[in-house]
Scaffold this motif. Structure first.
Motif, PDB file in Angstrom:
ATOM      1  N   LEU A  93      -2.436   6.059   5.338  1.00  0.00           N
ATOM      2  CA  LEU A  93      -2.893   7.157   6.194  1.00  0.00           C
ATOM      3  C   LEU A  93      -4.415   7.197   6.351  1.00  0.00           C
ATOM      4  O   LEU A  93      -4.923   7.635   7.388  1.00  0.00           O
ATOM      5  N   GLN A  94      -5.136   6.746   5.343  1.00  0.00           N
ATOM      6  CA  GLN A  94      -6.591   6.885   5.320  1.00  0.00           C
ATOM      7  C   GLN A  94      -7.233   6.220   6.544  1.00  0.00           C
ATOM      8  O   GLN A  94      -6.831   5.139   6.955  1.00  0.00           O
ATOM      9  N   LYS A 138       0.841  -1.199   0.000  1.00  0.00           N
ATOM     10  CA  LYS A 138       0.000   0.000   0.000  1.00  0.00           C
ATOM     11  C   LYS A 138       0.872   1.244   0.000  1.00  0.00           C
ATOM     12  O   LYS A 138       1.937   1.282   0.603  1.00  0.00           O
ATOM     13  N   SER A 139       0.374   2.283  -0.662  1.00  0.00           N
ATOM     14  CA  SER A 139       1.083   3.561  -0.682  1.00  0.00           C
ATOM     15  C   SER A 139       0.915   4.257   0.666  1.00  0.00           C
ATOM     16  O   SER A 139       0.039   3.904   1.469  1.00  0.00           O
ATOM     17  N   GLU A 172       6.746   6.654  10.803  1.00  0.00           N
ATOM     18  CA  GLU A 172       6.274   5.308  10.464  1.00  0.00           C
ATOM     19  C   GLU A 172       4.770   5.336  10.271  1.00  0.00           C
ATOM     20  O   GLU A 172       4.060   6.037  10.987  1.00  0.00           O
ATOM     21  N   VAL A 173       4.295   4.572   9.312  1.00  0.00           N
ATOM     22  CA  VAL A 173       2.858   4.366   9.145  1.00  0.00           C
ATOM     23  C   VAL A 173       2.664   2.944   8.644  1.00  0.00           C
ATOM     24  O   VAL A 173       3.367   2.488   7.739  1.00  0.00           O
ATOM     25  N   ASN A 174       1.744   2.238   9.297  1.00  0.00           N
ATOM     26  CA  ASN A 174       1.359   0.909   8.832  1.00  0.00           C
ATOM     27  C   ASN A 174      -0.132   0.751   9.098  1.00  0.00           C
ATOM     28  O   ASN A 174      -0.813   1.742   9.390  1.00  0.00           O
TER      29      ASN A 174
END
Length: 115
Positions: free
Chosen positions: A18-19, A12-13, A91-93
């Motif tokens: 973030l969504q 995923k981008s 970081e984002v997951n």
């Protein structure tokens, strides 16, 4: 060794990750929502959701931070031109979001709110 074809998922981008709705791990009244290119925030003491368009890019593009010499990294900066704010995505997951607020340098941590 067995190879599985078609089992590889596309990564995923950053924008896709973030969504959704995020809750601060430090302030349970603070929520962020990313909906398409809108960043919404609310916390205790705020009358209504703060709603502003954001840009995801390789550097800060808001006026106060656009001259900073931070390293350029693809889709690692969230800039809000109207409020003149910028965050670096540490970081984002699918479950955690960690941001560095560049004006102060402090780290903000959020967990994804399940629907």
């Amino acid at each position: 060794m067995t190879l599985l074809f078609g089992a590889v998922k596309a990564q995923k981008s950053t924008l896709e990750l973030l969504q959704g709705k995020w809750q601060s791990t430090n302030d349970k009244t603070n929520f962020l929502v990313f909906e398409n290119n809108h960043r919404k925030e609310i916390a205790k003491g705020m009358d209504k959701w703060d709603d502003e368009e954001f840009t995801l890019s390789d550097r800060c593009i808001n006026d106060s931070d656009k001259e900073s010499v931070e390293d350029r990294e693809k889709d690692k900066y969230i800039s809000c031109k109207e409020s003149d704010l910028c965050w670096y995505i540490i970081e984002v997951n699918s479950t955690m979001l960690s941001l560095s607020y560049l004006s102060r340098g402090n780290t903000l941590t959020y967990k994804k709110v399940k629907k």
